[in-house]
Design an enzyme around this catalytic site. Sequence first.
Site, short mmCIF file in Angstrom:
data_model
loop_
_atom_site.label_atom_id
_atom_site.label_comp_id
_atom_site.label_asym_id
_atom_site.label_seq_id
_atom_site.Cartn_x
_atom_site.Cartn_y
_atom_site.Cartn_z
CG PHE A 1 -5.77 -14.46 13.89
CD1 PHE A 1 -4.94 -15.24 14.71
CD2 PHE A 1 -6.87 -13.83 14.47
CE1 PHE A 1 -4.79 -15.02 15.98
CE2 PHE A 1 -7.27 -13.96 15.84
CZ PHE A 1 -6.05 -14.42 16.64
NE ARG B 1 -9.67 -21.95 10.47
CZ ARG B 1 -9.17 -21.46 9.65
NH1 ARG B 1 -9.70 -21.04 8.31
NH2 ARG B 1 -7.79 -20.82 9.69
CG ASP C 1 5.85 -7.64 8.78
OD1 ASP C 1 4.83 -8.22 8.55
OD2 ASP C 1 6.86 -8.17 8.88
N GLY D 1 12.63 11.86 -6.82
CA GLY D 1 12.07 13.03 -6.55
C GLY D 1 12.08 14.02 -7.81
#
EC number: 2.8.3.16
Length: 425
Positions: A97, A104, A168, A247
Site C-alpha cells: 500500500f 489508517r 517492481d 564487468g
Amino acid sequence: MTKALDGVRILDFTHVQSGPTCTQLLAWFGADVIKVERPGTGDITRGQLQDIPKVDSLYFTMLNHNKRSITLDTKNPKGKEVLTALIRSCDVLVENFGPGVLDRMGFTWDKIQEINPRMIVASIKGFGPGPYEDCKVYENVAQCTGGAASTTGFRDGPPLVTGAQIGDSGTGLHLALGIVTALYQRHHTGRGQRVTAAMQDGVLNLSRVKLRDQQRLAHGPLKEYSQFGEGIPFGDAVPRAGNDSGGGQPGRILKCKGWETDPNAYIYFIAQAPVWEKICDVIGETGWKTHPDYATPPARLKHLNDIFARIEQWTMTKTKFEAMDILNRDDIPCGPILSMKELAEDASLRATGTIVEVDHPTRGKYLSVGNPIKLSDSPTHVERSPLLGEHTDEILRDVLGFNDHQVAEIHDSGALAPPRKQAAE
C-alpha cells in the site's frame, strides 16, 4: 513430497506487480498465500491490459499463481473481525500500500503485534525514510530514482529504462528473501518483526556496479568504456555507456546476418582476454596477436571501436546461432539476442519449467514464467491464478474455523460484497 514452505501461511494484501511477485514466489515454494481483494473489483490488474474481454488479464494471472482469493470489505465491522482472525491465523502479512494505509485501516504495527506477536509484517514502499518517502512510485520511477536510467542508454542520448522489471519484480524478490530470513530468525526468537524493501533501494542494489564506477571516477577515467577510446573526457558522474560490458571485459552487441530485416539478428560478444588469440583466429586477424596496439588488454582499450567493427564484419556473415556455435567451440563468451517469441518457443525452457503452460477456466491456456529457482527437494508445480473471491468460504471455514451460521452472518453483513452506494436524499 513436501514443499520448502509448507505450513507457512501468508496474508497477501499486495496488488499490481511488486508485492504479487514476492507472494507468488513464496507460494511456488509451498506457502499458503491468501490474497485479500476488494469485493467486486479485486486486484486492479485483473482488468488492466486485457487481451480477452471480461476475463482476468495476463497481467494478473502471471503474477498470482498458486494463491487463494478471499474478498473482504475491511471497512465493514464484520470484515474487520475476519481480518483480525486472519492476522491471528497467519505467519506473514505482505503489503505494498501507499505509506500509512495499513495504519489508517486500524492495523498499526503495535495492533498487529497485540493480535499476533509472531506475525511478520513485510512491506514494499517506493522510498525509504527521507524527503521522498511519501511519494508514489511505479516501475519506471524506481528505475529513474535508483540509478538505473541515468546509466542506461548511449552517451549522446537520453536516459533509458530497461525492459526488465527491476523496480517492481526486483524489489518483490528482495522482499521475499527478507521474509524467509525473518521466518528463520523467528524460529530462534519466537518473535515477529517488520521487513521493508524500498523500490529505490532495490534498483540501486541491482545497479551496484555503477556505484562502483562512480567511485572509480575519482581516480581516473573508466578505461573499459568506449568513451575512453574515443578520447572524450568523463564528467563527474557515471555516464551512459551503450552496450559496453559492465564487468571489466569489453563487450558489445553486434549485427548478425539478416539484421536488415530481423530486429533481433544480433549477438552479444565479449572480447575476453584469455581467449583473445582465439578471437583473432576466428575473425582472420592473426597479426593482432602480436601487434602492439592489440596484443595486451591495456593496449586494446584505446582501440575498442576498431576491434568491434572488425568483429562485426565477421558476425554479419553468420546468423546469430551460427556465430554462437562457432564461438562456443573456442570458449569465447557470447549470446544471441533472443526475442520473446523465440523464448516462448524454446523447448529447453519448457522442459525445465522456466516457461509453463497454464490452463485457466475462463481464458483457456496461456504461457507464463515458472519458478526461476529450482529446489531438488521442493519442485514447483504452477497452478492457475484464483478467480475473484473463489476461496472465500473455504478460507472462512477451513482456515478460520467458522461454522455455517457464522459464515452466513458474515455474508449477511455485507463484508464480502461491494459496499452499497447510498442514495442521494
